[in-house]
Design a protein around this motif. Sequence first.
Motif, PDB file in Angstrom:
ATOM      1  N   VAL A  67      12.877 -32.342  10.047  1.00  9.71           N
ATOM      2  CA  VAL A  67      12.771 -33.609   9.326  1.00  9.71           C
ATOM      3  C   VAL A  67      11.530 -33.607   8.435  1.00  9.71           C
ATOM      4  N   SER A  68      10.917 -32.463   8.294  1.00 12.85           N
ATOM      5  CA  SER A  68       9.773 -32.304   7.386  1.00 12.85           C
ATOM      6  C   SER A  68      10.162 -31.356   6.261  1.00 12.85           C
ATOM      7  N   ALA A  69       9.361 -31.377   5.201  1.00 12.35           N
ATOM      8  CA  ALA A  69       9.564 -30.398   4.123  1.00 12.35           C
ATOM      9  C   ALA A  69       8.867 -29.093   4.506  1.00 12.35           C
ATOM     10  N   GLY A  70       7.627 -29.223   5.001  1.00  8.56           N
ATOM     11  CA  GLY A  70       6.887 -28.035   5.408  1.00  8.56           C
ATOM     12  C   GLY A  70       7.435 -27.504   6.728  1.00  8.56           C
ATOM     13  N   HIS A  93      10.596 -36.476  -0.044  1.00  8.12           N
ATOM     14  CA  HIS A  93       9.223 -36.993  -0.164  1.00  8.12           C
ATOM     15  C   HIS A  93       8.721 -37.067  -1.600  1.00  8.12           C
ATOM     16  N   ARG A 229      -0.945 -29.042   2.443  1.00 11.99           N
ATOM     17  CA  ARG A 229      -1.314 -28.781   3.830  1.00 11.99           C
ATOM     18  C   ARG A 229      -2.826 -28.579   3.906  1.00 11.99           C
ATOM     19  N   HIS A 277      -2.445 -38.443   6.546  1.00  9.44           N
ATOM     20  CA  HIS A 277      -1.146 -37.757   6.398  1.00  9.44           C
ATOM     21  C   HIS A 277      -0.044 -38.814   6.203  1.00  9.44           C
TER      22      HIS A 277
HETATM   23  O1  LIG Z   1       7.471 -33.180   5.387  1.00  9.03           O
HETATM   24  C1  LIG Z   1       6.332 -32.701   5.560  1.00  9.03           C
HETATM   25  O2  LIG Z   1       6.056 -31.517   5.390  1.00  9.03           O
HETATM   26  C2  LIG Z   1       5.284 -33.612   5.987  1.00  9.03           C
HETATM   27  O3  LIG Z   1       4.138 -33.265   6.013  1.00  9.03           O
HETATM   28  C3  LIG Z   1       5.710 -34.983   6.342  1.00  9.03           C
HETATM   29  O4  LIG Z   1       5.037 -35.445   7.394  1.00  9.03           O
HETATM   30  P1  LIG Z   1       5.544 -35.223   8.902  1.00  9.03           P
HETATM   31  O5  LIG Z   1       4.941 -33.915   9.294  1.00  9.03           O
HETATM   32  O6  LIG Z   1       7.034 -35.188   8.845  1.00  9.03           O
HETATM   33  O7  LIG Z   1       4.956 -36.408   9.571  1.00  9.03           O
END
Ligand SMILES: O=C(O)C(=O)COP(=O)(O)O
Length: 317
Positions: A67-70, A93, A229, A277
């Motif tokens: 559920v993140s991009a990274g 995002h 990051r 963040h």
């Molecule tokens: O999507 C990403 O990479 C993020 O950093 C978003 O924050 P999260 O780690 O999902 O709380």
Amino acid sequence: MENLLILPHNSELDVTTYEKLGVKIFTPETITPNDYAKITIMLGWQLPLSEKILAAPHSDLKWIQTVSAGIDYLPLTELKGKKILVTNMSGVHATPISETVLLYALYFARDFPTVLANDNKHQWAQHSEFANIKTLNQLTWTIFGTGHIGAELARLLKAFHAKTIGVNRTGHTVPSFDKTYAQSDWQQAVAHTDVIVNIMPLTNETTHFFNDQFFQSLNNTYLFVNVGRGKSVQTSALIQALKDHKLQHAALDVFEEEPLPSTSPLWKLSNVLITPHYSAEMADLGNAWQAIFLPNLKAFVKTGNVIENQVNLSNGY
Ligand SMILES: O=C(O)C(=O)COP(=O)(O)O
Ligand SMILES: NC(=O)C1=CN([C@@H]2O[C@H](COP(=O)(O)OP(=O)(O)OC[C@H]3O[C@@H](n4cnc5c(N)ncnc54)[C@H](O)[C@@H]3O)[C@@H](O)[C@H]2O)C=CC1
């Protein structure tokens, strides 16, 4: 039959749609150790449960949708070795982060620290206090990472008539960037710039990229923004650059250590804006996840493959 473990709590995820596809749903509350090896799909990544699923003898895990991009926090080498498919949420995002970066730039450019200080004292400011106000079109922007987020930021900046320079791995051109450079040509990309934004993924090539050599090459640069990051920046080198006037301001959303310890010297620097963040936060995040996950799930149930946002595990993004 696919067995899906849903890790994030989000009421916007329409679980009944998944069940209609014939998928069996597990959550951290309903799963038992006997089920670990049965899980074929994981939505999200949560420790220690995710590692237990991955390590389960005869695990049937085939696909992780983050559920993140990274995806820097995943055991990428292990996943690659086990041929597990990984998809991310890159794209959802782009709008909130771009808007946050505009907020950071406007905060300093329109001298909001002075506005807020006067407001807190119920004091009408003198116009002479605002001699250093800038408009966004007076600033040249260098954005490291021209992907979903960087490209959207550049598109919005064009509405402000700002000059935009992009940096990506090869220097390939991207819409809304006046010029693009390869990472190796970074010195040219920042030579005459005012605002530097990091929105690159964390990989071997980007870890501590913003180090002493980088910051000491600057010359009173207006603003450094990190929404990518924390580990891409060597914090001690950033602090030194702020002290040496290589940099005038910094706006930081991500840090080498999160939460940022209360002892960090960054908190004490008045020319540094710190956010927790939070740049990607927005309402209806679950619906945005759904728009990527559901088409992928439908395709996976039918063909065993996904249709979008597959991560290249060798590149790390
Ligand atoms: O999507 C990403 O990479 C993020 O950093 C978003 O924050 P999260 O780690 O999902 O709380
Ligand atoms: N602060 C926050 O809450 C959030 C932070 N992020 C971070 O932002 C990153 C980017 O997100 P997206 O734009 O969605 O990803 P994306 O995959 O669409 O774009 C990544 C971009 O980085 C560039 N890049 C990769 N390696 C590079 C290198 N070595 N040198 C120069 N450029 C390089 C790529 O060319 C591409 O333009 C994520 O990986 C994540 O780490 C993402 C979402 C939220």
